[in-house]
Design an enzyme around this catalytic site. Structure first.
Site, short mmCIF file in Angstrom:
data_model
loop_
_atom_site.label_atom_id
_atom_site.label_comp_id
_atom_site.label_asym_id
_atom_site.label_seq_id
_atom_site.Cartn_x
_atom_site.Cartn_y
_atom_site.Cartn_z
N HIS A 83 -17.53 2.30 -0.05
CA HIS A 83 -17.01 1.20 0.77
C HIS A 83 -17.43 1.31 2.24
CE1 HIS A 83 -13.78 -1.40 2.60
NE2 HIS A 83 -14.26 -2.16 1.64
N CYS A 103 -2.31 -2.72 7.50
CA CYS A 103 -2.16 -3.64 6.37
C CYS A 103 -0.88 -4.46 6.41
CB CYS A 103 -2.34 -2.88 5.06
SG CYS A 103 -4.06 -2.31 4.87
N HIS A 112 -10.78 6.90 1.30
CA HIS A 112 -9.39 6.81 0.83
C HIS A 112 -9.29 5.72 -0.24
CE1 HIS A 112 -9.74 3.61 3.82
NE2 HIS A 112 -8.80 2.97 3.15
N LYS A 120 -6.97 -4.99 -3.19
CA LYS A 120 -7.77 -5.57 -2.09
C LYS A 120 -8.72 -4.53 -1.55
CE LYS A 120 -4.06 -4.39 1.05
NZ LYS A 120 -4.77 -3.33 1.76
N HIS A 137 -10.69 0.59 -3.06
CA HIS A 137 -12.08 0.56 -2.59
C HIS A 137 -13.05 1.21 -3.57
CE1 HIS A 137 -10.53 -0.64 1.28
NE2 HIS A 137 -9.98 0.52 1.56
N ASP A 170 0.79 -1.24 0.00
CA ASP A 170 0.00 0.00 0.00
C ASP A 170 0.83 1.30 0.00
OD1 ASP A 170 -1.94 -1.93 0.17
OD2 ASP A 170 -2.87 -1.19 2.00
N ASP A 206 -4.55 -0.85 -1.81
CA ASP A 206 -5.86 -0.72 -1.19
C ASP A 206 -6.74 -0.11 -2.29
OD1 ASP A 206 -6.94 -1.21 1.43
OD2 ASP A 206 -7.13 0.95 1.74
C1 VGL Z 1 -4.91 0.72 5.59
C2 VGL Z 1 -6.52 1.62 6.95
C3 VGL Z 1 -7.47 1.48 5.96
C4 VGL Z 1 -3.47 0.33 5.40
C5 VGL Z 1 -5.85 0.56 4.59
O1 VGL Z 1 -3.00 0.26 4.25
O2 VGL Z 1 -2.78 0.08 6.42
N1 VGL Z 1 -5.25 1.24 6.77
N2 VGL Z 1 -7.13 0.95 4.79
ZN ZN Z 2 -8.55 0.94 3.18
#
Ligand code: VGL
Ligand code: ZN
Length: 205
Positions: free
Chosen positions: A55, A154, A84, A109, A51, A11, A49
């Site tokens: 979401h 993550c 996000h 994901k 979405h 990410d 990430d």
């Molecule tokens: C993440 C919060 C929400 C991450 C992703 O990449 O750690 N944290 N979505």
């Molecule tokens: Zn996320």
């Protein structure tokens, strides 16, 4: 690194870097180190990430809720986040300084509107696989190294699930940065130790 080792680059996206929608403090500071580390691995997998705009993890989807609160969902407790990494928006793009041309796979994901997915292996229902376990296994990978954002979400969930699928798992700590929400970083490190995840510095590799 041996050919049985893979690097998971978690990410490293604009929304998790300074100026992004869910910025991790100094998130972009990990990029030069990740670029160097990646050159030592034949197998590199990048995650995003990713979405839909509606979401379930977005606070804006829940009336009267604000970001960083949590709610109960069918699969368990869910922290609510600012909107996000909406798929195909600039915030969801990999940071432009990430430079890993030989990375052969990108795993996206969190695309199911109803289920979050911190982990690169399993969605938050703890059932739905992304297929990453099969990808790694069929390439003969036995050892997984994790870097990226965020350490306590993550990265941690991915390393824990790597163990679940029978891989050895190591988090390269200085190539990660954390969100650290209400003690989440300390909690993550203790779960990771329980799960048999190794914690190391890049200098010790
Ligand atoms: C993440 C919060 C929400 C991450 C992703 O990449 O750690 N944290 N979505
Ligand atoms: Zn996320």
């Amino acid at each position: 690194m041996k050919n049985t080792a893979a690097l998971l680059v978690i990410d490293v996206q604009n929304d998790f870097c300074p100026g992004g929608a869910l910025a991790v403090e100094h998130g972009d500071a990990v990029i030069p180190l990740i670029n160097i580390l990646a050159r030592r691995f034949a197998t590199v997998v990048i995650t995003q990430d990713w979405h839909p705009a509606n979401h379930v993890s977005f606070a804006a989807q829940h009336e009267g809720k604000t970001a960083f609160e949590s709610i109960a969902l069918p699969y368990g407790e869910q922290t609510l986040w600012p909107t996000h990494c909406v798929m195909a928006t600039p915030g969801a793009a990999l940071h432009k300084n990430l430079d890993i041309p030989h990375a052969a796979a990108i795993i996206r994901k969190g695309s199911n509107p109803q289920i979050d997915s911190y982990s690169a292996f399993l969605e938050a229902d703890r059932e739905t696989k992304t297929g990453l376990d099969g990808y790694l296994s069929s390439r003969g990978i036995t050892n997984v190294f994790c870097v990226g954002l965020a350490t306590d979400y993550c990265v941690a969930w991915s390393a824990e699930d790597a163990r679940k699928f029978g891989f050895s798992a190591t988090i390269i700590e200085d190539a990660c940065r954390a969100i650290d929400l209400n003690g989440s970083l300390a909690a993550a490190w203790s779960r990771l130790a329980q799960a048999g995840v190794t914690r190391t510095a890049s200098t010790g590799l």
